[in-house]
Design an enzyme around this catalytic site. Sequence first.
Site, short mmCIF file in Angstrom:
data_model
loop_
_atom_site.label_atom_id
_atom_site.label_comp_id
_atom_site.label_asym_id
_atom_site.label_seq_id
_atom_site.Cartn_x
_atom_site.Cartn_y
_atom_site.Cartn_z
N GLU A 103 32.80 -5.68 6.87
CA GLU A 103 31.62 -5.67 6.00
C GLU A 103 30.39 -5.33 6.82
O GLU A 103 30.25 -5.77 7.96
CB GLU A 103 31.48 -7.09 5.41
CG GLU A 103 30.56 -7.20 4.23
CD GLU A 103 30.60 -8.60 3.59
OE1 GLU A 103 31.70 -9.13 3.30
OE2 GLU A 103 29.51 -9.17 3.43
N ASP A 105 26.32 -5.50 6.13
CA ASP A 105 25.43 -6.09 5.12
C ASP A 105 23.95 -5.91 5.35
O ASP A 105 23.46 -6.21 6.44
CB ASP A 105 25.53 -7.62 5.16
CG ASP A 105 26.82 -8.15 4.65
OD1 ASP A 105 27.39 -7.53 3.78
OD2 ASP A 105 27.22 -9.22 5.16
N GLU A 107 20.80 -7.82 3.29
CA GLU A 107 20.42 -8.72 2.19
C GLU A 107 18.92 -8.88 2.23
O GLU A 107 18.34 -9.06 3.30
CB GLU A 107 21.07 -10.10 2.34
CG GLU A 107 22.50 -10.15 1.85
CD GLU A 107 23.13 -11.53 2.02
OE1 GLU A 107 22.39 -12.55 2.06
OE2 GLU A 107 24.35 -11.58 2.11
N THR A 121 20.70 -9.09 8.06
CA THR A 121 21.80 -8.15 8.32
C THR A 121 22.97 -8.90 8.95
O THR A 121 22.78 -9.92 9.62
CB THR A 121 21.38 -7.02 9.28
OG1 THR A 121 21.05 -7.58 10.56
CG2 THR A 121 20.20 -6.23 8.75
N ASN A 122 24.17 -8.37 8.72
CA ASN A 122 25.35 -8.98 9.33
C ASN A 122 26.45 -7.92 9.43
O ASN A 122 26.42 -6.92 8.70
CB ASN A 122 25.84 -10.16 8.47
CG ASN A 122 26.64 -11.19 9.26
OD1 ASN A 122 26.97 -10.99 10.43
ND2 ASN A 122 26.98 -12.29 8.61
N ASP A 130 29.33 -13.97 11.31
CA ASP A 130 28.48 -14.78 12.20
C ASP A 130 27.69 -13.93 13.17
O ASP A 130 27.57 -14.26 14.35
CB ASP A 130 29.33 -15.79 13.01
CG ASP A 130 30.03 -16.78 12.11
OD1 ASP A 130 29.50 -17.09 11.04
OD2 ASP A 130 31.13 -17.24 12.49
N ARG A 257 23.93 -22.49 18.39
CA ARG A 257 25.09 -22.11 17.59
C ARG A 257 26.31 -21.82 18.43
O ARG A 257 27.43 -21.79 17.92
CB ARG A 257 24.76 -20.83 16.82
CG ARG A 257 24.50 -21.08 15.39
CD ARG A 257 24.13 -19.80 14.74
NE ARG A 257 25.29 -19.11 14.17
CZ ARG A 257 25.19 -17.95 13.53
NH1 ARG A 257 24.03 -17.37 13.41
NH2 ARG A 257 26.25 -17.40 13.01
#
Length: 268
Positions: A103, A105, A107, A121-122, A130, A257
């Site tokens: 994917e 992305d 958004e 964005t990803n 992630d 993270r």
Amino acid sequence: MCISSCSRRRGLVIILLLHLTAAVYGSNYFENFDITWGGGRGKIINNGELLTLSLDTTSGSGFQSKKEYLFGKIDMQLKLVPGNSAGTVTAYYLSSQGANHDEIDFEFLGNLSGEPYTIHTNVYSQGKGDREQQFRLWFDPTADFHTYSILWTPQTIVFSVDNVPIREFKNLERKGVAFPKGQAMRLYSSIWNADEWATRGGLIKTDWSRAPFTAAYRNFGYRAWMPLHLDSSINQAKLRWVQRNFMIYNYCSDAKRFPAGFPPECRA
Ligand SMILES: *[C@@H]1O[C@H](CO)[C@@H](O)[C@H](O)[C@H]1NC(C)=O
């Protein structure tokens, strides 16, 4: 020597060029997209030149491309929900199917009137994402149409806005990072309500008195990627300018993270 292989190669070049020309196609939304959900809240109008998606208290809406793509450059002009759009999310992404999907992305997270949108964005490869980076824009994305593009080649993925690269995700398979290159993807877009999390972690709620919230799309373009294409070299100076001045979140700087260390692509 090379008599026969050279002419064979020349023939291949010509075929590829023809293919490239044929692969450029226009922006008719009827030809290229299906509205897939939203009970009439998604509309293709102006003889197929314009598409709009709306969100109200009952539902959002969405569309998807009729075709699947494997590499290429995708351009779309979007005009985002104006005014108080807090709580709304407009997504525009490429995705394959299944658990190990890929994917790419974009958004767009709405905001209160006069407050800036967040561009999220990803990149997922083989089911693993992630890899968020978020940006502000250097213009008001609700005042007019702007071009949001994804360049996807076997070597790199480049997100750009009005032809300014904002993010690059390089193929680092040699460092053990999976890269999307084996699954064709469809182009999707949708608008929905995400006020449980989108605006300051859910503090600001969608103002339904402003509904319907509408985003508009025009001038879709797809150009197939070909091995001969050299346009994957991007303007590194512009990319750095965006990353320095407009990036507001980068997973590669979020040490909390990744207590066990950053993913390998962050150290490249
Ligand atoms: C909305 O604007 C505020 C103030 O500039 C900002 O802190 C916040 O991140 C923005 N929210 C979104 C979802 O972009």
